[in-house]
Design a protein around this motif. Structure first.
Motif, mmCIF file in Angstrom:
data_model
loop_
_atom_site.group_PDB
_atom_site.id
_atom_site.type_symbol
_atom_site.label_atom_id
_atom_site.label_comp_id
_atom_site.label_asym_id
_atom_site.label_seq_id
_atom_site.Cartn_x
_atom_site.Cartn_y
_atom_site.Cartn_z
ATOM 1 N N SER A 207 37.377 55.142 76.096
ATOM 2 C CA SER A 207 36.380 56.436 76.285
ATOM 3 C C SER A 207 37.090 57.656 77.094
ATOM 4 O O SER A 207 36.817 58.721 76.988
ATOM 5 C CB SER A 207 35.292 55.991 77.317
ATOM 6 O OG SER A 207 35.589 55.503 78.651
ATOM 7 N N ASP A 208 38.132 57.221 77.831
ATOM 8 C CA ASP A 208 38.909 58.419 78.512
ATOM 9 C C ASP A 208 40.340 58.470 78.122
ATOM 10 O O ASP A 208 40.956 59.621 78.491
ATOM 11 C CB ASP A 208 38.742 58.191 79.952
ATOM 12 C CG ASP A 208 39.083 56.870 80.388
ATOM 13 O OD1 ASP A 208 39.571 55.871 79.673
ATOM 14 O OD2 ASP A 208 39.398 56.652 81.757
ATOM 15 N N LYS A 209 40.921 57.433 77.643
ATOM 16 C CA LYS A 209 42.343 57.678 77.364
ATOM 17 C C LYS A 209 43.151 56.693 76.347
ATOM 18 O O LYS A 209 42.242 55.690 76.052
ATOM 19 C CB LYS A 209 43.222 57.343 78.827
ATOM 20 C CG LYS A 209 43.287 55.949 79.382
ATOM 21 C CD LYS A 209 44.060 55.826 80.734
ATOM 22 C CE LYS A 209 44.061 54.544 81.085
ATOM 23 N NZ LYS A 209 44.853 54.092 82.237
ATOM 24 N N LYS A 210 44.134 56.923 75.979
ATOM 25 C CA LYS A 210 44.656 56.109 74.791
ATOM 26 C C LYS A 210 45.635 55.090 75.414
ATOM 27 O O LYS A 210 46.400 55.081 76.524
ATOM 28 C CB LYS A 210 45.379 57.053 74.046
ATOM 29 C CG LYS A 210 45.967 56.197 72.877
ATOM 30 C CD LYS A 210 46.666 57.280 71.723
ATOM 31 C CE LYS A 210 46.978 56.790 70.437
ATOM 32 N NZ LYS A 210 47.701 57.783 69.429
ATOM 33 N N ASN A 211 45.458 53.797 74.841
ATOM 34 C CA ASN A 211 46.214 52.806 75.427
ATOM 35 C C ASN A 211 47.114 52.355 74.355
ATOM 36 O O ASN A 211 46.835 52.024 72.975
ATOM 37 C CB ASN A 211 45.462 51.530 75.823
ATOM 38 C CG ASN A 211 44.570 51.912 77.211
ATOM 39 O OD1 ASN A 211 45.234 52.171 78.116
ATOM 40 N ND2 ASN A 211 43.262 52.098 77.078
ATOM 41 N N VAL A 212 48.450 51.818 74.568
ATOM 42 C CA VAL A 212 49.444 51.394 73.479
ATOM 43 C C VAL A 212 49.761 50.172 74.209
ATOM 44 O O VAL A 212 50.582 50.202 75.122
ATOM 45 C CB VAL A 212 50.527 52.344 73.098
ATOM 46 C CG1 VAL A 212 51.572 51.649 72.080
ATOM 47 C CG2 VAL A 212 49.844 53.530 72.562
ATOM 48 N N ILE A 213 49.436 48.894 73.548
ATOM 49 C CA ILE A 213 50.064 47.712 74.057
ATOM 50 C C ILE A 213 50.841 46.831 73.105
ATOM 51 O O ILE A 213 50.507 46.644 71.841
ATOM 52 C CB ILE A 213 48.661 46.684 74.327
ATOM 53 C CG1 ILE A 213 47.679 47.519 75.247
ATOM 54 C CG2 ILE A 213 49.334 45.349 74.994
ATOM 55 C CD1 ILE A 213 48.176 47.742 76.560
ATOM 56 N N THR A 214 51.992 46.484 73.709
ATOM 57 C CA THR A 214 52.890 45.597 72.856
ATOM 58 C C THR A 214 52.650 44.306 73.284
ATOM 59 O O THR A 214 52.931 43.578 74.344
ATOM 60 C CB THR A 214 54.318 45.732 73.149
ATOM 61 O OG1 THR A 214 54.654 47.122 72.530
ATOM 62 C CG2 THR A 214 55.272 45.040 72.273
ATOM 63 N N VAL A 215 51.981 43.348 72.570
ATOM 64 C CA VAL A 215 51.596 42.145 72.688
ATOM 65 C C VAL A 215 52.695 41.060 72.615
ATOM 66 O O VAL A 215 53.729 41.511 71.538
ATOM 67 C CB VAL A 215 50.207 41.727 71.981
ATOM 68 C CG1 VAL A 215 49.182 42.525 72.115
ATOM 69 C CG2 VAL A 215 50.722 41.762 70.560
ATOM 70 N N LEU A 216 52.526 39.986 72.878
ATOM 71 C CA LEU A 216 53.458 38.845 72.874
ATOM 72 C C LEU A 216 52.906 37.780 72.038
ATOM 73 O O LEU A 216 52.432 36.896 72.426
ATOM 74 C CB LEU A 216 54.093 38.437 74.340
ATOM 75 C CG LEU A 216 54.486 39.574 75.234
ATOM 76 C CD1 LEU A 216 54.927 38.977 76.621
ATOM 77 C CD2 LEU A 216 55.992 40.101 74.489
ATOM 78 N N PRO A 217 52.981 37.943 70.763
ATOM 79 C CA PRO A 217 52.249 37.007 69.792
ATOM 80 C C PRO A 217 52.515 35.533 69.833
ATOM 81 O O PRO A 217 54.001 35.448 69.872
ATOM 82 C CB PRO A 217 52.342 37.547 68.490
ATOM 83 C CG PRO A 217 52.483 39.259 68.546
ATOM 84 C CD PRO A 217 53.409 38.979 69.850
ATOM 85 N N LYS A 218 51.883 34.504 69.831
ATOM 86 C CA LYS A 218 52.268 33.245 69.688
ATOM 87 C C LYS A 218 52.439 32.707 68.557
ATOM 88 O O LYS A 218 53.200 31.786 68.047
ATOM 89 C CB LYS A 218 51.273 32.335 70.499
ATOM 90 C CG LYS A 218 51.123 32.504 72.129
ATOM 91 C CD LYS A 218 52.173 31.723 72.785
ATOM 92 C CE LYS A 218 51.809 32.003 74.254
ATOM 93 N NZ LYS A 218 53.221 31.304 75.143
ATOM 94 N N ARG A 219 51.952 33.386 67.373
ATOM 95 C CA ARG A 219 52.111 33.165 66.003
ATOM 96 C C ARG A 219 52.200 34.453 65.242
ATOM 97 O O ARG A 219 51.452 35.233 65.402
ATOM 98 C CB ARG A 219 51.058 32.172 65.487
ATOM 99 C CG ARG A 219 50.759 30.754 66.228
ATOM 100 C CD ARG A 219 50.128 29.866 65.631
ATOM 101 N NE ARG A 219 49.666 28.676 66.538
ATOM 102 C CZ ARG A 219 49.007 27.919 66.186
ATOM 103 N NH1 ARG A 219 48.100 27.959 65.054
ATOM 104 N NH2 ARG A 219 48.759 26.997 67.132
ATOM 105 N N PHE A 220 53.058 34.173 64.239
ATOM 106 C CA PHE A 220 53.152 35.402 63.230
ATOM 107 C C PHE A 220 53.038 34.793 61.629
ATOM 108 O O PHE A 220 53.232 33.810 61.419
ATOM 109 C CB PHE A 220 54.542 36.073 63.159
ATOM 110 C CG PHE A 220 54.775 36.823 64.465
ATOM 111 C CD1 PHE A 220 54.444 38.263 64.521
ATOM 112 C CD2 PHE A 220 55.450 36.242 65.477
ATOM 113 C CE1 PHE A 220 54.759 38.946 65.675
ATOM 114 C CE2 PHE A 220 55.668 37.078 66.716
ATOM 115 C CZ PHE A 220 55.471 38.348 66.712
#
Length: 309
Positions: A207-220
């Motif tokens: 609602s107030d800002k943008k978030n960029v998250i690099t996740v650490l996937p367990k499966r691809f």
């Protein structure tokens, strides 16, 4: 050779992606095929194909000739059917490509219904979303999220959509529910691979800002249906199109999380970037069976949007 035979030969070359395979279909030797193609290009004084030892691709002039040839050959076939049978028959191959989830849940039943109506149509359903060049692939219709970069193609929206984060109730009971995008760092995430790129950088709009998250996937996986299966079995949190998982959510097999944020695989915040589209060459160059299926497909999705069956 007459122009009709040349068109038949050229369409066969594009379909089989090579002169040798097209020659086998037409009963012609490789030398004859090469000579006829050269004569065709000399007649129009333009190069129609780029050729290597293993691959052929259309030049701009070749694509124009290919599209026109398809239209002319189909009109001739329809005229012959009209003369022989007294009616305009709808027959021939219909090649459709779609992502596996959407293909099985939506396109397969629609295609089956269409073929019941037109039993002489032979369907080919390719469950992938990697088609980037329709003319060279031999695919008639591509169903995909987002749009192809090729501006010469036509794209029409089948359904609006958006992406959601979802997980099974068992997973959330065991690991808890993330309350902010940053919480995903500590969760088991399930990620797609597209064109050898790991899609693990997820973009959120709060609602107030943008978030960029690099996740650490367990499966691809490069298969969206596999990612959905892993989510259903409780392996983690998946970023999916709502169309892929709507039935699972309705039946509480999956639960959405972080609903106050818009999620995507890339920097785009456009809702249309997640919409489901049908992509095809101009109807002007399409055989009748393909034009009819496009109309049928659009009609069925419109009916679903309005809550019908």
């Amino acid at each position: 050779m007459d122009k009709f035979s040349d068109m038949t030969m050229f369409v066969s070359i594009v379909k089989h992606q090579g002169l040798a395979a097209a020659g086998r279909e037409l009963g012609l030797s490789p030398a004859t095929m090469t000579a006829r193609l050269q004569a065709l290009e000399e007649r129009y004084r333009v190069k129609l194909l780029n050729r290597s030892t293993r691959h052929v691709s259309l030049t701009d002039a070749g694509e124009l000739y290919y599209k026109a040839s398809l239209e002319i050959l189909d009109n001739v076939n329809e005229t012959e059917n009209l003369i022989l049978n007294g009616v305009k028959e709808v027959k021939g191959a219909l090649r459709v490509a779609a992502p596996k989830d959407i293909g099985k849940q939506y396109i397969l039943p629609i295609l089956s219904e269409f073929c019941e109506k037109y039993p002489d149509v032979v369907p080919y359903l390719y469950l992938n979303d990697d088609v980037s060049n329709i003319a060279e692939s031999g695919i008639d219709i591509v169903v995909r999220y987002g749009e192809l970069a090729d501006s010469s193609l036509i794209s029409r929206r089948l359904s609006s959509s958006h992406r959601v984060l979802c997980a099974s109730p068992d997973y959330l009971a065991k690991y808890g529910t993330p309350l902010t995008p940053q919480d995903l760092i500590n969760h088991h995430c399930l990620a797609m691979v597209r064109s050898h790129e790991e899609l693990k950088t997820w973009h959120f709009q709060g609602s107030d800002k943008k978030n960029v998250i690099t996740v650490l996937p367990k499966r691809f996986s490069d298969d969206g249906e596999v990612v959905r299966y892993w989510a259903l079995e409780g392996a983690g949190i998946a970023l999916k199109s709502i169309l892929d998982v709507q039935d699972d959510i309705n039946n509480r097999r999956l639960v959405t999380v972080l609903n106050g944020y818009m999620a995507n695989f890339n920097t785009s915040t456009s809702v249309s970037s997640a919409d489901l589209n049908v992509v095809y060459m101009s109807k002007k160059y399409q055989p009748k069976r393909i034009r009819l299926f496009l109309d049928f497909l659009l009609e069925r999705f419109e009916t679903m949007k309005n809550g019908g069956k």
